[in-house]
Write a protein that holds these residues in place. Structure first.
Motif, mmCIF file in Angstrom:
data_model
loop_
_atom_site.group_PDB
_atom_site.id
_atom_site.type_symbol
_atom_site.label_atom_id
_atom_site.label_comp_id
_atom_site.label_asym_id
_atom_site.label_seq_id
_atom_site.Cartn_x
_atom_site.Cartn_y
_atom_site.Cartn_z
ATOM 1 N N ASP A 536 71.676 -12.819 59.489
ATOM 2 C CA ASP A 536 70.553 -11.897 59.058
ATOM 3 C C ASP A 536 71.312 -10.458 59.295
ATOM 4 O OD1 ASP A 536 67.835 -11.196 58.656
ATOM 5 O OD2 ASP A 536 66.955 -11.493 60.566
ATOM 6 N N LYS A 537 72.217 -10.116 58.694
ATOM 7 C CA LYS A 537 72.501 -8.929 58.678
ATOM 8 C C LYS A 537 72.735 -8.300 57.555
ATOM 9 C CE LYS A 537 73.898 -9.454 63.217
ATOM 10 N NZ LYS A 537 73.130 -8.850 64.287
ATOM 11 N N SER A 538 72.367 -6.878 57.591
ATOM 12 C CA SER A 538 72.308 -6.037 56.292
ATOM 13 C C SER A 538 73.899 -6.221 55.667
ATOM 14 C CB SER A 538 71.759 -4.845 56.533
ATOM 15 O OG SER A 538 71.873 -4.005 55.288
ATOM 16 N N ILE A 539 73.927 -6.201 54.209
ATOM 17 C CA ILE A 539 75.166 -6.436 53.516
ATOM 18 C C ILE A 539 75.414 -4.930 53.315
ATOM 19 C CG2 ILE A 539 76.230 -7.032 51.374
ATOM 20 C CD1 ILE A 539 74.535 -9.500 51.550
ATOM 21 N N PHE A 540 74.595 -4.003 52.800
ATOM 22 C CA PHE A 540 74.772 -2.857 52.402
ATOM 23 C C PHE A 540 74.544 -1.668 53.333
ATOM 24 C CE2 PHE A 540 74.366 -5.396 48.566
ATOM 25 C CZ PHE A 540 75.404 -5.065 47.816
ATOM 26 N N TRP A 541 73.952 -1.736 54.391
ATOM 27 C CA TRP A 541 73.487 -0.691 55.332
ATOM 28 C C TRP A 541 74.136 -0.706 56.578
ATOM 29 C CZ3 TRP A 541 71.304 3.423 52.800
ATOM 30 C CH2 TRP A 541 70.568 3.029 51.574
ATOM 31 N N SER A 542 74.679 0.345 57.188
ATOM 32 C CA SER A 542 75.430 -0.028 58.479
ATOM 33 C C SER A 542 74.364 0.114 59.481
ATOM 34 C CB SER A 542 76.307 1.446 58.498
ATOM 35 O OG SER A 542 75.264 2.612 58.517
ATOM 36 N N GLY A 543 73.352 0.472 59.577
ATOM 37 C CA GLY A 543 72.385 0.386 60.406
ATOM 38 C C GLY A 543 71.094 -0.739 60.487
ATOM 39 N N GLY A 544 71.603 -1.526 59.388
ATOM 40 C CA GLY A 544 70.733 -2.631 59.277
ATOM 41 C C GLY A 544 69.449 -2.270 58.381
ATOM 42 N N VAL A 545 68.510 -3.275 58.351
ATOM 43 C CA VAL A 545 67.407 -3.186 57.656
ATOM 44 C C VAL A 545 66.046 -3.465 58.768
ATOM 45 C CG1 VAL A 545 68.469 -3.669 55.391
ATOM 46 C CG2 VAL A 545 67.439 -5.517 56.590
ATOM 47 N N LYS A 546 65.183 -2.819 58.318
ATOM 48 C CA LYS A 546 63.909 -3.092 59.139
ATOM 49 C C LYS A 546 62.725 -3.653 58.151
ATOM 50 C CE LYS A 546 62.291 1.737 59.428
ATOM 51 N NZ LYS A 546 61.828 2.855 60.326
ATOM 52 N N PRO A 547 61.514 -4.217 58.605
ATOM 53 C CA PRO A 547 60.619 -4.544 57.605
ATOM 54 C C PRO A 547 59.696 -3.436 57.574
ATOM 55 C CG PRO A 547 60.369 -5.597 59.778
ATOM 56 C CD PRO A 547 61.814 -4.906 59.597
ATOM 57 N N VAL A 548 59.244 -3.654 56.076
ATOM 58 C CA VAL A 548 58.298 -2.562 55.764
ATOM 59 C C VAL A 548 57.156 -3.413 55.663
ATOM 60 C CG1 VAL A 548 57.484 -0.758 54.293
ATOM 61 C CG2 VAL A 548 59.808 -0.885 54.791
ATOM 62 N N GLY A 549 55.983 -3.567 56.457
ATOM 63 C CA GLY A 549 54.592 -4.229 56.492
ATOM 64 C C GLY A 549 55.116 -5.704 57.084
ATOM 65 N N GLU A 550 54.560 -6.655 56.464
ATOM 66 C CA GLU A 550 54.631 -8.115 56.770
ATOM 67 C C GLU A 550 55.966 -8.743 56.294
ATOM 68 O OE1 GLU A 550 52.651 -9.912 58.702
ATOM 69 O OE2 GLU A 550 51.377 -8.114 59.099
ATOM 70 N N GLU A 551 56.579 -9.414 57.345
ATOM 71 C CA GLU A 551 57.768 -10.056 56.933
ATOM 72 C C GLU A 551 57.756 -11.705 57.218
ATOM 73 O OE1 GLU A 551 61.363 -9.231 58.984
ATOM 74 O OE2 GLU A 551 60.726 -9.283 60.952
ATOM 75 N N SER A 552 58.612 -12.327 56.397
ATOM 76 C CA SER A 552 58.528 -13.613 56.732
ATOM 77 C C SER A 552 59.897 -14.206 56.605
ATOM 78 C CB SER A 552 57.337 -14.538 56.068
ATOM 79 O OG SER A 552 57.796 -14.191 54.633
ATOM 80 N N LEU A 553 60.064 -15.581 56.968
ATOM 81 C CA LEU A 553 61.258 -16.370 56.987
ATOM 82 C C LEU A 553 60.845 -17.324 55.817
ATOM 83 C CD1 LEU A 553 62.587 -16.068 60.546
ATOM 84 C CD2 LEU A 553 63.449 -14.783 58.563
ATOM 85 N N GLU A 554 62.007 -17.696 54.795
ATOM 86 C CA GLU A 554 61.903 -18.633 54.074
ATOM 87 C C GLU A 554 62.993 -19.756 54.337
ATOM 88 O OE1 GLU A 554 62.961 -19.746 49.279
ATOM 89 O OE2 GLU A 554 62.623 -17.595 50.036
ATOM 90 N N MET A 555 62.807 -21.024 54.517
ATOM 91 C CA MET A 555 63.665 -21.838 54.913
ATOM 92 C C MET A 555 64.308 -22.207 53.624
ATOM 93 S SD MET A 555 63.206 -25.657 56.669
ATOM 94 C CE MET A 555 63.000 -26.788 55.297
ATOM 95 N N ILE A 556 65.864 -22.431 53.816
ATOM 96 C CA ILE A 556 66.587 -22.803 52.734
ATOM 97 C C ILE A 556 67.051 -24.361 52.764
ATOM 98 C CG2 ILE A 556 68.736 -22.316 51.705
ATOM 99 C CD1 ILE A 556 68.572 -19.335 52.407
ATOM 100 N N SER A 557 67.550 -24.505 54.123
ATOM 101 C CA SER A 557 68.025 -25.872 54.513
ATOM 102 C C SER A 557 68.154 -26.011 55.956
ATOM 103 C CB SER A 557 69.513 -26.182 53.957
ATOM 104 O OG SER A 557 70.262 -25.321 54.386
#
Length: 713
Positions: A536-557
């Motif tokens: 859950d680490k940002s690939i392109f931003w040194s300071g990470g990313v933060k949610p704007v509004g609602e966020e959720s997690l989608e299960m992959i496996s």
């Protein structure tokens, strides 16, 4: 701290100032002030390299990563271990340069006074940020030791940091490198004390707290340590934080360190330039740095002891940076022998032994490559030393300002450690390849500055919508690993500490987030399920990313791996990037590399190809497209670098004249005769010394593993 602790600290300061006053009378000119007359033997060179290379932030850093990652956290400082054998080779380079600054080397090699000035500016910025991390670390360490966080209504850092800076200024400005080296000898002994002092007392504290002092000795503390802490905390490459320091990350850190360390400005002095001869330079640099590696072993064992002894401390659940300070207070304080004051003096020694050398080297660069080069070319030695004393003060003051005003110690350190990218390729390639020239070096510096430092800041300013563009706010997958094991007493204590910390945080949302998720509630011996969350680490931003509004997690496996279950999730919803844009990761994006499944350590490892290879590639291509440096200048430079240093200055001068008159006298020793590559065939002393140094690296690792394994079931 009691009155006896304050007396110990005061005596330490008085001795440092006295050495500065004594050394002041020995300064006759620039070479005396900046290089101590090049008269230092093995002992002083060893402790100079040891002192300058050991920062006050490192024991605290290892304490923190040891608390979170167990034994594998030692790599936060031990990443330099396999760089050490290369010092056996590089020490000869710095002595054969026969310069007072690395800026002088750039001027000579590339026929460019402007390059020397640019390097001086780089050094000023580098040291202000690098030294500020040590000052900040001291301030954080002192709070739990002194038991106060304010003096006269001011935060402790506003009093302590200027005070420490003042002491360094007094003895360093007065006495120059001679004072720095003699104080480094004393401070080096203090640093060794710092590294081992808590181990025997900490082991005995474990016996008194959890064992039977009437029948057990302090060595039984090792057994208690293993009984109280889960076995996964004793792994050197994996740990309870889901592998924060895996092998590929350690290799990447080692290569990044190797490329950049050679252009850190103080290496012209501590790296061998101030030694009597090449032999003293080599032995001093290598032995001094291996001393540091052994001290790192002590820091790691101390961190493990702290894990067993202090797991129930709520303040450590909030801020693991306080591990070292709280351990010193709780273990040494009750003895009332002045050992807490000694520990504080030891950590100050770790900072001051680096600060004095950095200050003098920086003042040399300002004096020689800015003042003498552009302001007063006819300056006498006496005038130059006066300028050096004033400008050295400015470096320490600047570092103090950064330490006080910039709260993020890790950000200060990261910025400083990445700056050498600007000059690393020009140094390495210029050392061996005749084709490299000043124009190509300027192209490389401008490219590196733009690509790694300027554009990552400017691009998001010019195009702010990038911060919310889904293409650039992607993160690595979130991995939730569930491991079943038996609870240890430390697990029980951690849950209690977490509860107390959360109670103290109450309605402070940010602090509660910093404390983190609830550890398993249990009794010792209970089966528990430990949840390790990674990714859950940002690939392109040194300071990470933060949610704007609602966020959720989608299960992959979800899969099972023995007794562990692994859940893979993807973050969904609108996100916003923070910090700088990682421009170099565009390369992976456009060639189609899927970074979603990589770990944090692998993500950091992928910075290696761009940050190391791109500047070298740019310099090589640019060198072929631009005019060569003057052949006569190159002949003179490479002849000098091939001429062995004689400890007698007059004999050395005659040997140099012979080389200048016959630049081809070493042609039979070249590794690639008739080409533009100026490398010489290694001598037996080169090969044997390097091989022995590599062997010592494995001895250090074996010692660490053996010590950590004492008392294991």
């Amino acid at each position: 701290m009691t009155w006896i602790d304050y007396v110990v600290v005061a005596v330490y300061f008085i001795v440092m100032i006295a050495i500065g006053l004594w050394a002041m009378g020995r300064v006759k000119g620039q070479e005396d002030y900046f290089m101590g007359g090049r008269g230092f033997g093995k002992l002083l060179q060893t402790f100079a390299a040891f002192g300058a290379g050991t920062g006050a932030h490192e024991p605290i850093q290892v304490g923190r990563t040891g608390w979170t990652s167990g034994l594998s956290g030692v790599w936060s400082a031990l990443m330099w271990l396999f760089v050490t054998p290369v010092y056996w080779i590089t020490a000869v380079w710095y002595r054969r340069m026969r310069h007072l600054t690395l800026g002088d080397w750039f001027v000579e090699r590339y026929e460019s006074k402007a390059l020397g000035a640019a390097y001086a500016v780089f050094a000023i910025i580098f040291y202000m940020f690098y030294l500020s991390t040590m000052l900040s670390a001291i301030a954080k360490f002192a709070v739990p030791l002194m038991g106060i966080d304010q003096i006269a209504g001011l935060d402790l850092k506003y009093v302590l940091i200027p005070g420490l800076a003042g002491i360094v200024i007094v003895y360093g400005v007065l006495g120059g490198l001679t004072a720095a080296y003699w104080t480094d000898l004393i401070q080096g002994i203090f640093i060794i004390l710092l590294s081992v002092l808590l181990i025997p007392y900490g082991l005995w504290a474990l016996v008194k707290e959890f064992g039977d002092p009437s029948t057990q000795g302090f060595m039984d503390g090792f057994t208690i340590m293993h009984e109280r802490v889960s076995s996964d905390y004793f792994s050197l490459f994996t740990g309870p934080s889901a592998g924060e320091f895996p092998l590929q990350y350690i290799v990447a850190l080692t290569l990044l360190a190797l490329v950049g360390i050679v252009v850190q400005p103080h290496f012209i002095a501590t790296g061998g330039g101030s030694a009597k001869s090449e032999n003293e330079a080599r032995i001093g640099l290598v032995v001094g740095n291996f001393l540091k590696r052994l001290c790192t072993v002590g820091w790691a064992i101390t961190a493990l002891i702290a894990l067993a002894l202090l797991a129930g401390r709520p303040e450590l659940a909030v801020d693991p940076d306080l591990v070292w300070g709280i351990a010193a207070r709780e273990i040494l304080g009750p003895l009332n022998l002045g050992l807490v004051g000694l520990m504080l003096a030891c950590l100050m020694a770790a900072m001051m032994s680096s600060a004095d050398t950095y200050m003098i080297v920086s003042s040399a660069l300002i004096t020689r490559n800015l003042y003498a080069a552009y302001v007063n070319p006819s300056a006498t030695d006496r005038e130059s030393v006066k300028v050096a004393r004033v400008t050295g003060l400015a470096i320490i003051v600047g570092a103090s300002v950064v330490a006080i005003t910039m709260a993020n110690v890790f950000a200060q350190f990261t910025f400083a450690i990445e700056l050498p990218i600007l000059f690393a390729a020009p140094f390495w390639i210029g050392m061996f390849w005749r084709r490299a020239n000043a124009t190509a070096v300027w192209i490389t510096i401008v490219f590196s500055a733009l690509f790694f430092f300027i554009l990552p800041l400017v691009i998001p300013m010019l195009s702010p919508e990038m911060r919310t563009d889904p293409a650039w706010t992607t993160t690595t997958n979130r991995i939730v690993k569930s491991i079943k094991r038996t609870a240890t007493p430390a697990d029980v204590a951690r849950h209690e500490a977490w509860g107390e910390a959360m109670e103290q945080a109450k309605d402070d949302k940010k602090l509660r987030e910093k404390i983190g998720a609830e550890p398993p509630q249990c009794e010792a011996g209970d089966p528990i399920e430990v949840i390790l969350v990674s990714g859950d680490k940002s690939i392109f931003w040194s300071g990470g990313v933060k949610p704007v509004g609602e966020e959720s997690l989608e299960m992959i496996s979800t899969v099972r791996d023995g007794d562990a279950s692994i859940l893979t999730q993807r973050r969904t919803g609108q996100l916003q990037g923070e910090g700088q844009f990682k421009l170099d990761f565009l390369l992976y994006h456009y060639i189609g590399v899927d970074l979603a499944n990589v770990s944090k350590a692998t993500l950091e490892t992928l910075r290696l190809p761009t940050r190391v290879l791109l500047p070298f590639l740019v310099l090589i291509v640019a060198s072929f497209l631009t005019p060569r440096t003057s052949e006569s200048v190159l002949d003179r430079y490479y002849a000098k670098m091939k001429t062995e240093v004689d400890p007698d200055p007059e004999t050395d001068r005659r040997n140099l004249e012979q080389s200048y008159n016959d630049p081809k006298r070493f042609e039979d020793r070249r590794l690639f005769p008739g080409t533009d590559i100026e490398a010489l065939r290694p001598r037996k002393s080169d090969v044997y010394g390097f091989a022995i140094s590599v062997a010592v690296c494995f001895v250090v690792i074996a010692l660490l593993v053996w010590l950590a394994g004492i008392g294991a079931a």
